[in-house]
Design a protein around this motif. Structure first.
Motif, short mmCIF file in Angstrom:
data_model
loop_
_atom_site.label_atom_id
_atom_site.label_comp_id
_atom_site.label_asym_id
_atom_site.label_seq_id
_atom_site.Cartn_x
_atom_site.Cartn_y
_atom_site.Cartn_z
N THR A 26 1.00 -1.15 0.53
CA THR A 26 0.41 0.03 -0.09
C THR A 26 0.77 1.07 -0.33
O THR A 26 0.74 2.44 -0.66
N TYR A 29 2.07 1.28 -3.22
CA TYR A 29 0.98 2.52 -4.10
C TYR A 29 1.19 3.62 -4.04
O TYR A 29 0.53 4.45 -5.05
N LYS A 136 -7.39 1.14 -5.34
CA LYS A 136 -6.89 0.06 -6.46
C LYS A 136 -7.70 -0.81 -7.17
O LYS A 136 -7.72 -1.28 -7.93
#
Length: 368
Positions: A26, A29, A136
């Motif tokens: 995460t 990302y 996402k």
């Protein structure tokens, strides 16, 4: 607008004052900085009216500065008490923090105990996990390009597997050759542990490769994936290594192939995950093998090999444009045979588009 800024705006709308994110995937990302911290503390903290704070091992500090923008950093050495250091750094924000969020689907009890010890006035009352999943879910055009690149090296890996097959070679030896050849092609790592499973060993969907020898006229299930700039691929082919295919082997393979192709062709925007699962499952059931299809049809894919959504019976989540997921029907007869065919796709107005393009032939030579 960056994904990180979008998350900050969403949390502000939800009246979240502080947010602790610890999943390295995460963090990568959201920031573009990918790291595997091992046992060291690696955490992104979204604070009010200031730049997000990246807590990271000091040995990663210079690389993180080069790789990111718009962050403040809290590097820590192994000799330091990172939790006390973090508490001091967060002191200006604590008095304002009424609603605090954490990744409940990742954070460990140990981390939570450390945080509550050094930040005793904070209560973690909000879970950011589902918000991140939603971010996402829909891939950007740039993410789809990276997933396509990851797919290319997965196809290459499958070709290497076919080239490596020979009478008496072990499953582990085939895996070693796949990963050695990929390293030579600058593929940094696999997206999960490569599986090469022969004949009866493939009857366990997540079997353990080992020193089992591969013999002529057996199925060899190859399930693998690679990483490309932080994005994963995942594919499976079941190769027939031989020239004397039994009628049962051919029948089972063709049932799985029909289920895979039909689901791929019928996947469309607006259908539910459950409806897509049922398309493949009903075909396998029609031929009398429904009890041997023992897992969901698919899973999401992105920066990790298993993401939201789950393409499964009972999941009424509606599929949307640029969602990315696998279609992987299989038949597994314990102690006898296992066949699975898998590709990952992104959904468009004209249907599901694949990231991988290896053949679907029964003859292993066609993959070379």
């Amino acid at each position: 607008m960056s994904t990180l800024h979008t998350l900050q705006q969403t949390l502000a709308h939800q009246q979240v004052d502080l947010c602790f994110i610890q999943n390295p995937s995460t963090i990568g990302y959201l920031t573009g900085f990918h790291s595997e911290p091992h046992e060291r503390v690696f955490m992104l903290i979204l604070v009010p009216n200031d730049k997000p704070l990246l807590v990271l091992p000091a040995l990663d500090y210079e690389l993180a500065k080069e790789s990111t923008t718009g962050l403040q950093f809290l590097p820590h050495f192994d000799s330091e008490n990172v939790w006390e250091k973090l508490a001091q750094t967060l002191r200006p924000y604590i008095s304002q923090a009424k609603k605090v969020s954490i990744e409940k689907n990742f954070v460990t009890m140990q981390t939570l105990e450390h945080l509550t010890r050094v930040l005793p006035t904070i209560q973690f009352t909000h879970d950011v996990s589902s918000t991140i999943e939603q971010l996402k879910l829909i891939k950007t055009p740039e993410e789809i390009i990276l997933l396509k690149e990851a797919g290319k090296t997965a196809d290459l890996a499958t070709k290497i597997a076919a080239q490596t097959l020979q009478e008496g070679i072990t499953e582990s030896a085939v895996i070693a050759e796949i990963e050695y050849q990929l390293k030579k092609q600058n593929v940094s790592k696999m997206s999960f542990d490569t599986m090469v499973l022969s004949q009866a060993n493939a009857a366990n969907p997540h079997g353990n490769p080992g020193l089992n020898k591969i013999h002529f006229n057996e199925f060899v299930l190859v399930d693998l994936g690679t990483m490309h700039q932080g994005y994963a691929s995942d594919m499976t082919r079941t190769l027939f290594f031989g020239d004397n295919l039994s009628s049962e082997q051919e029948k089972i393979y063709n049932i799985v192939l029909e289920a895979h192709h039909t689901a791929r062709e019928m996947a469309k925007i607006g259908m539910t995950a459950s409806e897509l699962d049922a398309i493949a499952r009903n075909i396998i059931t029609k031929y009398g093998y429904g009890d041997y299809f023992t897992h969901r049809l698919g899973h999401g894919i992105g920066q990790t090999v298993h993401e939201f959504p789950s393409i499964a019976s009972g999941n009424d989540f509606v599929l949307q444009e640029n969602m990315c997921f696998s279609i992987e029907p299989g038949i597994y007869i314990p102690g006898k045979i296992g066949v699975r065919i898998e590709d990952c796709f992104y959904l468009t107005p004209t249907g599901a588009q694949s990231f991988t393009f290896s053949p679907y032939s029964l003859n292993w030579k066609d993959y070379i």
